[in-house]
Design a protein around this motif. Structure first.
Motif, mmCIF file in Angstrom:
data_model
loop_
_atom_site.group_PDB
_atom_site.id
_atom_site.type_symbol
_atom_site.label_atom_id
_atom_site.label_comp_id
_atom_site.label_asym_id
_atom_site.label_seq_id
_atom_site.Cartn_x
_atom_site.Cartn_y
_atom_site.Cartn_z
ATOM 1 N N PHE A 112 0.826 -1.205 0.000
ATOM 2 C CA PHE A 112 0.000 0.000 0.000
ATOM 3 C C PHE A 112 0.864 1.259 0.000
ATOM 4 C CE2 PHE A 112 -2.123 2.899 3.237
ATOM 5 C CZ PHE A 112 -2.854 3.599 2.291
ATOM 6 N N GLY A 113 0.628 2.118 -0.984
ATOM 7 C CA GLY A 113 1.455 3.306 -1.158
ATOM 8 C C GLY A 113 1.398 4.276 0.001
ATOM 9 N N GLY A 114 0.269 4.316 0.727
ATOM 10 C CA GLY A 114 0.154 5.254 1.835
ATOM 11 C C GLY A 114 1.123 4.960 2.960
ATOM 12 N N ILE A 115 1.364 3.676 3.250
ATOM 13 C CA ILE A 115 2.302 3.357 4.330
ATOM 14 C C ILE A 115 3.738 3.619 3.875
ATOM 15 C CG2 ILE A 115 2.581 0.882 3.814
ATOM 16 C CD1 ILE A 115 2.329 2.515 7.315
ATOM 17 N N ILE A 116 4.023 3.425 2.588
ATOM 18 C CA ILE A 116 5.366 3.753 2.077
ATOM 19 C C ILE A 116 5.573 5.272 2.127
ATOM 20 C CG2 ILE A 116 6.958 3.570 0.142
ATOM 21 C CD1 ILE A 116 6.194 0.907 1.529
ATOM 22 N N GLY A 117 4.553 6.030 1.708
ATOM 23 C CA GLY A 117 4.643 7.483 1.803
ATOM 24 C C GLY A 117 4.811 7.941 3.240
ATOM 25 N N GLY A 118 4.087 7.298 4.172
ATOM 26 C CA GLY A 118 4.216 7.647 5.578
ATOM 27 C C GLY A 118 5.606 7.365 6.128
ATOM 28 N N ILE A 119 6.174 6.235 5.730
ATOM 29 C CA ILE A 119 7.534 5.887 6.168
ATOM 30 C C ILE A 119 8.548 6.921 5.667
ATOM 31 C CG2 ILE A 119 9.413 4.227 5.814
ATOM 32 C CD1 ILE A 119 7.229 2.022 5.828
ATOM 33 N N LEU A 120 8.463 7.257 4.380
ATOM 34 C CA LEU A 120 9.425 8.219 3.821
ATOM 35 C C LEU A 120 9.244 9.599 4.453
ATOM 36 C CD1 LEU A 120 9.489 7.266 0.022
ATOM 37 C CD2 LEU A 120 10.996 6.510 1.864
ATOM 38 N N TYR A 121 7.976 9.984 4.672
ATOM 39 C CA TYR A 121 7.743 11.273 5.326
ATOM 40 C C TYR A 121 8.360 11.283 6.725
ATOM 41 C CZ TYR A 121 5.691 15.037 7.902
ATOM 42 O OH TYR A 121 5.561 16.140 8.703
ATOM 43 N N LYS A 122 8.123 10.224 7.498
ATOM 44 C CA LYS A 122 8.641 10.165 8.866
ATOM 45 C C LYS A 122 10.168 10.214 8.886
ATOM 46 C CE LYS A 122 8.337 9.513 13.357
ATOM 47 N NZ LYS A 122 7.706 10.521 14.248
ATOM 48 N N ALA A 123 10.805 9.504 7.948
ATOM 49 C CA ALA A 123 12.266 9.520 7.883
ATOM 50 C C ALA A 123 12.779 10.933 7.640
ATOM 51 C CB ALA A 123 12.753 8.582 6.782
ATOM 52 N N MET A 124 12.096 11.694 6.781
ATOM 53 C CA MET A 124 12.511 13.075 6.530
ATOM 54 C C MET A 124 12.216 13.958 7.735
ATOM 55 S SD MET A 124 11.572 13.584 2.471
ATOM 56 C CE MET A 124 9.880 12.983 2.573
ATOM 57 N N ARG A 125 11.036 13.776 8.334
ATOM 58 C CA ARG A 125 10.646 14.587 9.494
ATOM 59 C C ARG A 125 11.661 14.462 10.626
ATOM 60 N NH1 ARG A 125 8.035 18.947 11.041
ATOM 61 N NH2 ARG A 125 10.279 19.238 11.364
ATOM 62 N N LEU A 126 12.182 13.270 10.863
ATOM 63 C CA LEU A 126 13.142 13.049 11.942
ATOM 64 C C LEU A 126 14.463 13.777 11.706
ATOM 65 C CD1 LEU A 126 12.601 9.230 12.582
ATOM 66 C CD2 LEU A 126 12.126 11.075 14.219
ATOM 67 N N ASN A 127 14.737 14.119 10.456
ATOM 68 C CA ASN A 127 16.011 14.752 10.110
ATOM 69 C C ASN A 127 15.901 16.261 9.917
ATOM 70 O OD1 ASN A 127 18.385 12.684 9.486
ATOM 71 N ND2 ASN A 127 16.447 11.682 8.980
ATOM 72 N N VAL A 128 14.784 16.834 10.347
ATOM 73 C CA VAL A 128 14.570 18.277 10.215
ATOM 74 C C VAL A 128 14.233 18.865 11.586
ATOM 75 C CG1 VAL A 128 13.149 20.074 9.142
ATOM 76 C CG2 VAL A 128 13.783 18.037 7.839
ATOM 77 N N ASP A 129 14.715 20.053 11.854
ATOM 78 C CA ASP A 129 14.412 20.755 13.101
ATOM 79 C C ASP A 129 12.898 20.787 13.323
ATOM 80 O OD1 ASP A 129 13.813 22.839 14.996
ATOM 81 O OD2 ASP A 129 15.780 23.709 14.633
#
Length: 271
Positions: A33-50
């Motif tokens: 399911f694309g939504g969980i892949i999108g969520g994973i990638l978003y979370k990975a980016m969110r963790l690396n931003v102030d």
């Protein structure tokens, strides 16, 4: 059953590379399911931003099918200026990029321009009078078991509907179990929004495949006050569909009618 929070909590701190295990019960045909892949990638980016820089936009390109099993996520900051950070993430399996995402995070700015989004239009039906999409093994994708999607107007998939829109409500099925200790934030919102089938499927009279090619979201900040029992309103419309490709846009509102996000998709249609 593997819940949303169990998958997302595999990403727990800022780093440039993550090893993620994709479970079987989030399947969508031969892919995940694309939504969980999108969520994973978003979370990975969110963790690396102030954290003071809020999510403004997210763009996702589905390059190939992500399958069950191990997946590597690689994060790369493109630029961090005085107020905006641009960052990308890639999902990799078997040394191939299967999904790419790019997000923009930015601090608030002083501005003389202040235009509030319109509140959600009056719903055709209340949530308790709207029909829920059932999970039917072998017909609906496995990931549908994770969500509640209720149609207030527009057609179900493969119903031969004449409508060019869908209007309804959504939430995780058993919200508390899915969220665990996680807040209902943009990661959950990204995953939830993509649960809805492309409207083109509603126009069909028999099952045929369709999938997202690209997906873009714009976040209306602040996103706050969402709880484990929140029903979000979703309304999507077809902008154009021709030669096997279609363009759709959607708006998502909170229970009190505040605009949370705008979603746009290009879908491929095999019928």
């Amino acid at each position: 059953m593997h819940y949303f929070h169990e998958i997302i909590q595999q990403l727990s701190a800022a780093q440039t590379e993550y090893r993620i295990e994709i479970p079987e019960n989030w399947g969508q045909g031969r892919a995940t399911f694309g939504g969980i892949i999108g969520g994973i990638l978003y979370k990975a980016m969110r963790l690396n931003v102030d954290p003071s820089r809020l999510a403004r936009s997210l763009s996702v390109s589905f390059v190939g099918p992500v399958t069950v099993g191990p997946m590597t996520v690689v994060v790369n900051e493109l630029r961090s200026g005085s107020s905006v950070t641009q960052i990308e993430a890639r999902a990799i399996q078997n040394d191939q990029v299967q999904c790419m995402a790019m997000a923009s995070f930015g601090t608030d700015r002083e501005s003389s321009i202040e235009i509030k989004a319109e509140s959600a239009p009056e719903a055709p039906k209340p949530v308790d009078k709207s029909q829920e999409l059932p999970y039917i093994k072998g017909i609906t994708p496995d990931f549908v078991q994770q969500f509640k999607m209720r149609w207030a107007a527009g057609g179900f998939p493969f119903s031969g509907s004449k409508d060019d829109f869908i209007d309804g409500y959504m939430q995780f099925k058993d919200q508390a179990a899915h969220l665990g200790d996680l807040p209902f934030d943009e990661t959950a919102l990204v995953t939830l929004i993509d649960a809805w089938p492309p409207i083109q499927l509603s126009k069909m009279k028999k099952p045929a495949p369709a999938s997202s090619l690209t997906w873009a979201m714009e976040f209306i900040q602040p996103i706050e006050g969402l709880t484990a029992d929140s029903w979000l309103r979703y309304k999507a419309e077809i902008d154009h569909s021709h030669n096997g490709y279609g363009q759709n846009h959607a708006q998502i509102w909170s229970e009190n009618g505040e605009l949370l996000a705008i979603s746009r998709q290009t879908v491929t249609v095999f019928a």
